[in-house]
Motif scaffolding. Structure first.
Motif, PDB file in Angstrom:
ATOM      1  N   PHE A  52       0.836  -1.213   0.000  1.00 37.26           N
ATOM      2  CA  PHE A  52       0.000   0.000   0.000  1.00 37.26           C
ATOM      3  C   PHE A  52       0.865   1.254   0.000  1.00 37.26           C
ATOM      4  O   PHE A  52       0.586   2.215  -0.717  1.00 37.26           O
ATOM      5  N   ILE A  53       1.890   1.253   0.832  1.00 37.43           N
ATOM      6  CA  ILE A  53       2.691   2.467   0.972  1.00 37.43           C
ATOM      7  C   ILE A  53       3.391   2.821  -0.334  1.00 37.43           C
ATOM      8  O   ILE A  53       3.404   3.982  -0.752  1.00 37.43           O
ATOM      9  N   GLU A  54       3.900   1.806  -1.013  1.00 37.19           N
ATOM     10  CA  GLU A  54       4.547   2.038  -2.299  1.00 37.19           C
ATOM     11  C   GLU A  54       3.560   2.654  -3.303  1.00 37.19           C
ATOM     12  O   GLU A  54       3.870   3.636  -3.980  1.00 37.19           O
ATOM     13  N   LYS A  55       2.359   2.081  -3.384  1.00 37.12           N
ATOM     14  CA  LYS A  55       1.341   2.581  -4.317  1.00 37.12           C
ATOM     15  C   LYS A  55       0.939   4.016  -3.979  1.00 37.12           C
ATOM     16  O   LYS A  55       0.839   4.872  -4.866  1.00 37.12           O
ATOM     17  N   ILE A  56       0.686   4.295  -2.704  1.00 39.50           N
ATOM     18  CA  ILE A  56       0.218   5.629  -2.301  1.00 39.50           C
ATOM     19  C   ILE A  56       1.307   6.669  -2.551  1.00 39.50           C
ATOM     20  O   ILE A  56       1.037   7.740  -3.089  1.00 39.50           O
ATOM     21  N   ARG A  57       2.536   6.337  -2.163  1.00 41.75           N
ATOM     22  CA  ARG A  57       3.635   7.311  -2.326  1.00 41.75           C
ATOM     23  C   ARG A  57       3.832   7.670  -3.803  1.00 41.75           C
ATOM     24  O   ARG A  57       4.128   8.815  -4.145  1.00 41.75           O
TER      25      ARG A  57
END
Ligand code: 2AM
Ligand code: CA
Ligand code: CA
Ligand code: CA
Length: 262
Positions: A52-57
């Protein structure tokens, strides 16, 4: 338009994360403990949060992220857009049962809940709400909640809170359990919150949750006319751990006045 766009991405990523979790069932889990021997985490919890963090960033670089497993940001204010992510809510169930767990994603703007998504991966049921736009299971509209009272209510509560504990006087809880039609405990706060939203249970009480446990669920419950607070009836804050008490309208007031604040 912007929120529709965020919602579309968020739901797509939640579904993709669900595929990852489902395919992990055929692999050996790497399990370790956190604060105590029964507070467990797996490699899948961590991998899903990192996903999730990779996608959001990449897609929304200005948004901030609070995730249970600590790969996001440290939050000390609620300004701007904040994603609260619990990659697997109900990790003990995930490990022991391979069911009764969910992905929980809540998105807030300046402290106000805008999007709540909870995905029951095993049943392929995605619950979501956008503030002011209604709530859905998959694409099906969820009807608003009706009033009820304690004698007709099924209450989601863990048995711990009816034994001596340091967070609440259990003598307030025992009469509530005695007067209710029944009680249930599912071991996933996110699922218990959507069970209130869908009327499967009428109230849910936990004495200690973190913001990522309740962030998404309270948005969905409130969108349907349910009431969310802590056990003193105070507003919830996404920067703090707290007790959480959600219920149908009417029932919330009754439990607060006749039991919790008595
Ligand atoms: P988790 O599985 O993501 O850790 C279990 O009753 C519910 O309480 C789950 O939603 C669980 O989330 C949550 N919970 C919050 N804090 C917890 C803790 N310290 N230990 C175990 N479960 C916790
Ligand atoms: Ca955990
Ligand atoms: Ca959790
Ligand atoms: Ca978790």
């Amino acid at each position: 338009m912007e929120w529709e766009n965020i919602n579309t991405y968020a739901k797509q990523w939640v579904k993709e994360a669900g595929v990852k979790i489902r395919s992990s069932f055929s692999t050996a889990l790497n399990i370790s403990s956190k604060s105590n021997a029964n507070d467990l985490v797996t490699n899948i919890d961590r991998d899903v949060e990192k996903f999730f963090i990779e996608k959001i960033r990449k897609t929304f670089p200005q948004h901030r992220i609070l995730g249970e497993e600590g790969f996001g940001d440290e939050l000390d204010h609620t300004n701007g857009v904040v994603w609260l992510i619990d990659p697997i809510d109900g990790t003990l169930n995930f490990i022991h049962q391979q069911r009764n767990f969910a992905i929980s994603v809540g998105i807030y703007e300046n402290g106000i809940g805008m999007i709540g998504i909870i995905y029951d991966v095993v049943h392929n049921e995605l619950y979501c709400a956008m503030k002011g736009k209604g709530a859905f299971i998959n694409e099906q509209h969820i009807p608003s909640l009706n009033e009820t009272n304690v004698h007709k209510a099924i209450i989601g509560i863990n048995a711990t809170w009816a034994t001596e504990n340091k967070r609440i006087d259990y003598r307030k809880i025992v009469p509530l359990i005695q007067n209710a039609r029944g009680t249930r405990s599912y071991g996933s706060a996110a699922l218990e919150l959507v069970y209130v939203a869908t009327g499967r249970i009428d109230a849910y009480i936990s004495m200690r949750l973190s913001p990522w446990d309740f962030a998404a669920g309270v948005i969905i419950v409130e969108e349907l006319g349910g009431v969310a607070s802590n056990i003193l009836g105070e507003k919830l804050n996404i920067l703090e751990k707290s007790s959480v008490f959600v219920a149908k309208p009417g029932l919330h007031q009754e439990i607060l006045n006749q039991y919790l604040l008595k």
